[in-house]
Design an enzyme around this catalytic site. Structure first.
Site, PDB file in Angstrom:
ATOM      1  N   ASP A   1       0.791  -1.294  -0.001  1.00 43.71           N
ATOM      2  CA  ASP A   1      -0.090  -0.008  -0.164  1.00 43.71           C
ATOM      3  C   ASP A   1       1.022   1.191   0.102  1.00 43.71           C
ATOM      4  OD1 ASP A   1      -1.864   2.264   0.541  1.00 43.71           O
ATOM      5  OD2 ASP A   1      -2.671   0.937   1.953  1.00 43.71           O
TER       6      ASP A   1
ATOM      7  N   HIS B   1       0.801   8.280   3.154  1.00 43.79           N
ATOM      8  CA  HIS B   1       1.107   7.639   4.413  1.00 43.79           C
ATOM      9  C   HIS B   1       2.756   7.867   4.403  1.00 43.79           C
ATOM     10  CE1 HIS B   1      -2.658   5.594   5.112  1.00 43.79           C
ATOM     11  NE2 HIS B   1      -2.402   5.313   3.771  1.00 43.79           N
TER      12      HIS B   1
END
Length: 265
Positions: free
Chosen positions: A169, A174
């Site tokens: 991911d 992030h």
């Protein structure tokens, strides 16, 4: 939106090895004290590792235009482990949309991924997609009104999101401060699946189980967790399962949590 219900999202076979399994365990908080999670000679696989291999499915739905990928968020996750994952091997998976709930101002898409080893369900909260006259779906589960039977503390690492994103991911929010700000966050935040998986390690210990013996897991992502945060986890015994929620500085970040471990004697 009802036309999405039952939509087949394809099949995929992925391969992985011991390095991937060990990296995953480290990314969700395992240490060298957890030797059978980080040492290939006696390796056991955390069932939540499967979620990193199945992440393609909700991404496919977004690419088909079901919702705006810039505003949709991961609302909750369910996982049912059918049998232990081998330390190395292949996973053949099939995915489909099982439900679309109408929440008025938003819709919730449920994406189910099935393999011989697990069944996983993503609930994706899509603002602006509601109001189509569909069923609202079930209400969010609440924790018991009684005092928790146990309270735990789970520390996250400042580098945890950077490590976890290597499992597949790689959404920029992030890791990249500018991408996080564009998503409405003050700084890069931890993957929800990393957060809930990290909580299962101390939950297993509290239940007298091994974390690789996780049989069922579910939880809702209520607020973001930032790398370095400490989670205060409350637990309630409920038959063979453990109900839980988690907060950071008094703000709930995981709600409606439920974990069931196969306890061997």
């Amino acid at each position: 939106m009802n036309e999405w219900i039952g939509r087949h999202l394809g099949e995929r076979t992925v391969s992985y090895d011991e390095r991937d399994v060990i990296l995953y365990a480290l990314a969700v908080g395992a240490t060298t004290a957890d030797l059978d999670l980080v040492f290939e000679e006696r390796l056991r696989v955390l069932p939540t590792f499967a979620l990193t291999q199945a992440q393609w499915a909700p991404d496919v739905l977004g690419s088909l235009g079901a919702f705006d990928i810039r505003t949709a968020v991961h609302g909750s996750q369910r996982l049912r482990s059918l049998k232990p994952l081998p330390p190395t091997g292949e996973l053949t998976m099939a995915a489909r949309v099982t439900q679309v709930w109408d929440k008025g101002s938003a819709a919730i898409f449920e994406v189910e991924v099935v393999s011989d080893y697990f069944v996983a369900t993503w609930s994706l909260f899509a603002p602006g997609c509601g109001g189509f006259g569909g069923d609202r779906g079930p209400s969010a589960p609440r924790h018991p009104e009684t005092a928790p039977t146990r309270e735990l503390s789970v520390a996250t690492s400042p580098n945890q999101a950077a490590l976890y994103r290597l499992l597949g991911d790689r959404h920029h929010m992030h890791i990249d401060p500018e991408a996080a700000k564009a998503a409405g966050m003050p700084r890069p935040f931890l993957h929800g699946l990393c957060t809930v998986a990290a909580v299962t390690l101390p939950l297993a210990e509290a239940a007298g189980a091994h974390p690789a013996d996780l049989a069922e897991l579910e939880g809702r992502f209520a607020s973001p967790v930032f790398p370095g945060d400490r989670l205060d986890v409350r637990c309630w015994e409920s038959g063979e399962a453990v109900l839980f929620d988690a907060a950071v500085d008094g703000t709930t970040v995981l709600s409606g949590g439920r974990a069931h471990f196969r306890v061997t004697t």
